[in-house]
Motif scaffolding. Structure first.
Motif, PDB file in Angstrom:
ATOM      1  N   LEU A 204       8.356  -5.754   9.033  1.00  8.62           N
ATOM      2  CA  LEU A 204       9.459  -5.295   7.629  1.00  8.62           C
ATOM      3  C   LEU A 204       9.097  -5.992   6.707  1.00  8.62           C
ATOM      4  O   LEU A 204       9.293  -7.217   6.676  1.00  8.62           O
ATOM      5  CB  LEU A 204      10.441  -5.282   8.403  1.00  8.62           C
ATOM      6  CG  LEU A 204      10.576  -3.984   9.399  1.00  8.62           C
ATOM      7  CD1 LEU A 204      12.282  -3.906  10.012  1.00  8.62           C
ATOM      8  CD2 LEU A 204      10.202  -2.337   9.030  1.00  8.62           C
ATOM      9  N   PRO A 205       9.479  -5.459   5.716  1.00 11.93           N
ATOM     10  CA  PRO A 205       8.847  -3.981   5.400  1.00 11.93           C
ATOM     11  C   PRO A 205       7.288  -3.415   6.096  1.00 11.93           C
ATOM     12  O   PRO A 205       6.227  -4.365   5.965  1.00 11.93           O
ATOM     13  CB  PRO A 205       8.815  -3.545   4.009  1.00 11.93           C
ATOM     14  CG  PRO A 205       8.516  -4.885   3.184  1.00 11.93           C
ATOM     15  CD  PRO A 205       9.262  -6.435   4.413  1.00 11.93           C
ATOM     16  N   ARG A 206       7.055  -2.680   5.721  1.00 10.91           N
ATOM     17  CA  ARG A 206       5.823  -1.666   5.796  1.00 10.91           C
ATOM     18  C   ARG A 206       4.938  -2.322   4.419  1.00 10.91           C
ATOM     19  O   ARG A 206       5.854  -1.595   3.348  1.00 10.91           O
ATOM     20  CB  ARG A 206       5.051  -0.411   6.471  1.00 10.91           C
ATOM     21  CG  ARG A 206       6.403  -0.481   8.165  1.00 10.91           C
ATOM     22  CD  ARG A 206       5.892  -1.534   9.082  1.00 10.91           C
ATOM     23  NE  ARG A 206       4.391  -1.180   9.476  1.00 10.91           N
ATOM     24  CZ  ARG A 206       3.841  -2.137  10.202  1.00 10.91           C
ATOM     25  NH1 ARG A 206       4.447  -3.109  10.594  1.00 10.91           N
ATOM     26  NH2 ARG A 206       2.596  -1.775  10.727  1.00 10.91           N
ATOM     27  N   PRO A 207       3.679  -2.201   4.395  1.00 13.86           N
ATOM     28  CA  PRO A 207       2.962  -2.106   3.364  1.00 13.86           C
ATOM     29  C   PRO A 207       3.103  -0.683   2.901  1.00 13.86           C
ATOM     30  O   PRO A 207       2.811   0.364   3.334  1.00 13.86           O
ATOM     31  CB  PRO A 207       1.564  -2.644   3.595  1.00 13.86           C
ATOM     32  CG  PRO A 207       0.901  -3.165   4.467  1.00 13.86           C
ATOM     33  CD  PRO A 207       2.951  -2.194   5.516  1.00 13.86           C
ATOM     34  N   VAL A 208       2.838   0.057   1.502  1.00 15.07           N
ATOM     35  CA  VAL A 208       3.022   0.909   0.885  1.00 15.07           C
ATOM     36  C   VAL A 208       1.522   1.316   0.743  1.00 15.07           C
ATOM     37  O   VAL A 208       1.149   2.626   1.790  1.00 15.07           O
ATOM     38  CB  VAL A 208       2.886   1.086  -0.854  1.00 15.07           C
ATOM     39  CG1 VAL A 208       2.688   2.122  -1.854  1.00 15.07           C
ATOM     40  CG2 VAL A 208       4.368   0.825  -0.950  1.00 15.07           C
ATOM     41  N   GLN A 209      -0.177   1.019   0.778  1.00 14.29           N
ATOM     42  CA  GLN A 209      -0.422   0.803   1.110  1.00 14.29           C
ATOM     43  C   GLN A 209      -1.428   0.413   2.652  1.00 14.29           C
ATOM     44  O   GLN A 209      -1.372   0.013   3.673  1.00 14.29           O
ATOM     45  CB  GLN A 209      -2.207   0.207   0.170  1.00 14.29           C
ATOM     46  CG  GLN A 209      -1.974   0.282  -0.923  1.00 14.29           C
ATOM     47  CD  GLN A 209      -2.621  -1.360  -1.304  1.00 14.29           C
ATOM     48  OE1 GLN A 209      -4.167  -0.822  -2.209  1.00 14.29           O
ATOM     49  NE2 GLN A 209      -2.093  -2.681  -2.018  1.00 14.29           N
ATOM     50  N   GLN A 210      -2.192   2.098   3.591  1.00 11.95           N
ATOM     51  CA  GLN A 210      -2.267   2.430   4.393  1.00 11.95           C
ATOM     52  C   GLN A 210      -3.725   2.066   4.570  1.00 11.95           C
ATOM     53  O   GLN A 210      -4.129   3.424   4.087  1.00 11.95           O
ATOM     54  CB  GLN A 210      -1.481   3.447   5.406  1.00 11.95           C
ATOM     55  CG  GLN A 210      -0.452   3.246   5.421  1.00 11.95           C
ATOM     56  CD  GLN A 210       0.149   1.989   6.142  1.00 11.95           C
ATOM     57  OE1 GLN A 210       0.128   1.996   7.180  1.00 11.95           O
ATOM     58  NE2 GLN A 210       1.257   1.090   5.933  1.00 11.95           N
ATOM     59  N   PRO A 211      -4.829   1.803   6.172  1.00 10.31           N
ATOM     60  CA  PRO A 211      -3.910   1.170   6.657  1.00 10.31           C
ATOM     61  C   PRO A 211      -2.968  -0.150   6.170  1.00 10.31           C
ATOM     62  O   PRO A 211      -1.833  -1.093   7.088  1.00 10.31           O
ATOM     63  CB  PRO A 211      -4.512   0.707   7.530  1.00 10.31           C
ATOM     64  CG  PRO A 211      -5.910   0.444   7.115  1.00 10.31           C
ATOM     65  CD  PRO A 211      -5.755   1.895   6.378  1.00 10.31           C
ATOM     66  N   HIS A 212      -3.783  -1.050   5.564  1.00 14.70           N
ATOM     67  CA  HIS A 212      -3.507  -2.507   4.840  1.00 14.70           C
ATOM     68  C   HIS A 212      -4.056  -2.061   3.314  1.00 14.70           C
ATOM     69  O   HIS A 212      -4.598  -1.641   2.802  1.00 14.70           O
ATOM     70  CB  HIS A 212      -4.108  -3.733   5.851  1.00 14.70           C
ATOM     71  CG  HIS A 212      -5.017  -3.027   5.864  1.00 14.70           C
ATOM     72  ND1 HIS A 212      -6.160  -3.940   4.256  1.00 14.70           N
ATOM     73  CD2 HIS A 212      -6.025  -3.158   7.265  1.00 14.70           C
ATOM     74  CE1 HIS A 212      -7.077  -3.652   5.172  1.00 14.70           C
ATOM     75  NE2 HIS A 212      -7.130  -3.331   6.517  1.00 14.70           N
TER      76      HIS A 212
END
Length: 353
Positions: free
Chosen positions: A161-169
């Motif tokens: 946490l936090p998860r990145p905005v851009q997925q998957p990374h």
């Protein structure tokens, strides 16, 4: 061809204060954001005039993210060997959120013996620590309940946490100094590339980029998806002789600061860095005139600089993103701003129209 800004603070502390340098960096970043540049980026170095004003690129890039709205925010590069992957992945995920998903993450091995000594990290472990740290960050960004068991760190299960905005990374870049093999490894993995032509020959860099592009294609990654950042210092003036005079001054300042930073290579040998013990001899042989002739630095009138970039494109490909340092050393801010303005108005349109 795209263009970005590169910030590498190479100066003795007495020549410009850290506070002044950061203020000028943010002012130039705002202009670059307004004027259509692709990215801003900065380095990670410690304890010397060779980049020592940027021991934590994430901190400076966070300030840049708050000062801008659209330009991408790039590490060029962070060094996994010096930071636990949970901390590094978390800091970078925070930056991706604070920037609204504008982060590009460049990872590097590091190459200064003193920095490894100060962190108590053997240089012989740098490649393994780089690979392990990058992979741990990638998994922490893209997976949940991560259980990681490496040679240098083990943890989990943990969900970052936090998860990145851009997925998957966030997009991942690999910084490579001289090795075609490391470029090929990056291409196979689907990572992007950062290179610095000043530390290698034209022939070697051509080999590095060829290895990278070939490995990218062979691995089946999307055609045209690879991003290559190539870094230059840039001096532009309506008076070409004035631009070259400033270039000579500040390129030699770069060599002076680098000489101090690499001094320990005189007594350091590492199988992980073959040939690096020759760095000092190479630096002693530096000639600004040769560097200018070989297009390792961009200096002159807008038209002369445009001609040099066209040659760079012919040599290395027109799919490059050219990362430019307009504020080298302790140069006065107005000279940096004017150089950036002239490049924006009279050089960049030749390659982006």
């Amino acid at each position: 061809m795209e263009f970005g800004l590169n910030f590498f603070p190479v100066m003795a502390p007495g020549s410009k204060s850290a506070r002044q340098y950061y203020d000028e960096t943010l002012r130039l970043s705002r202009l670059a954001d307004t004027w259509g540049y692709e990215h801003v980026q900065t380095v990670e170095h410690y304890g010397s005039g060779y980049g020592g004003y940027s021991p934590d690129p994430v901190t400076l890039l966070t300030a840049m993210a708050m000062a801008t709205t659209r330009i991408r925010i790039t590490t060029g590069a962070v060094i996994p060997a010096f930071t636990h992957p949970l901390k590094l992945a978390g800091k970078l995920a925070m930056l991706d959120n604070l920037s609204g998903g504008r982060l590009d993450v460049g990872f590097g091995r590091g190459f200064l013996p003193d920095e490894f000594d100060w962190f108590g990290v053997p240089m012989a472990e740098s490649r393994e620590r780089f690979d392990e740290g990058l992979e741990a960050c990638r998994r922490l960004w893209s997976e949940e309940n991560v259980v990681f068991s490496g040679k240098f760190s083990s943890f989990g299960p943990v969900s970052l946490l936090p998860r990145p905005v851009q997925q998957p990374h966030p997009p991942i870049f690999v910084a490579s100094a001289t090795s075609p093999d490391s470029c090929a490894t990056a291409g196979t993995a689907g990572y992007h590339l950062q290179v610095v032509p000043s530390v290698t020959s034209r022939e070697q860099l051509t080999e590095m980029l060829s290895a990278y592009r070939s490995a990218w294609a062979s691995a089946g990654h999307p055609a045209g998806g690879a991003r290559i950042q190539i870094k230059y210092t840039c001096y532009v003036d309506t008076d070409g002789s004035e631009a070259r005079e400033r270039a000579s001054l500040f390129e030699n300042n770069y060599i002076e600061q680098m000489t101090g930073a690499i001094a320990s290579w005189a007594t350091t040998r590492s199988e992980a860095y073959p040939g690096y013990e020759k760095f000092i001899d190479k630096v002693k042989q530096y000639s600004f005139e040769n560097s200018l002739r070989d297009n390792k630095v961009l200096a002159g009138t807008p038209e002369e600089v445009a001609d040099r970039i066209a040659v760079v494109g012919d040599w290395f490909g027109d799919d490059l993103c050219v990362s430019l340092q307009f504020s080298p050393g302790y140069q006065e801010f107005e000279d940096s701003r004017r150089s950036l303005e002239l490049f924006t108005e009279r050089v960049m349109p030749e390659f982006t129209k």
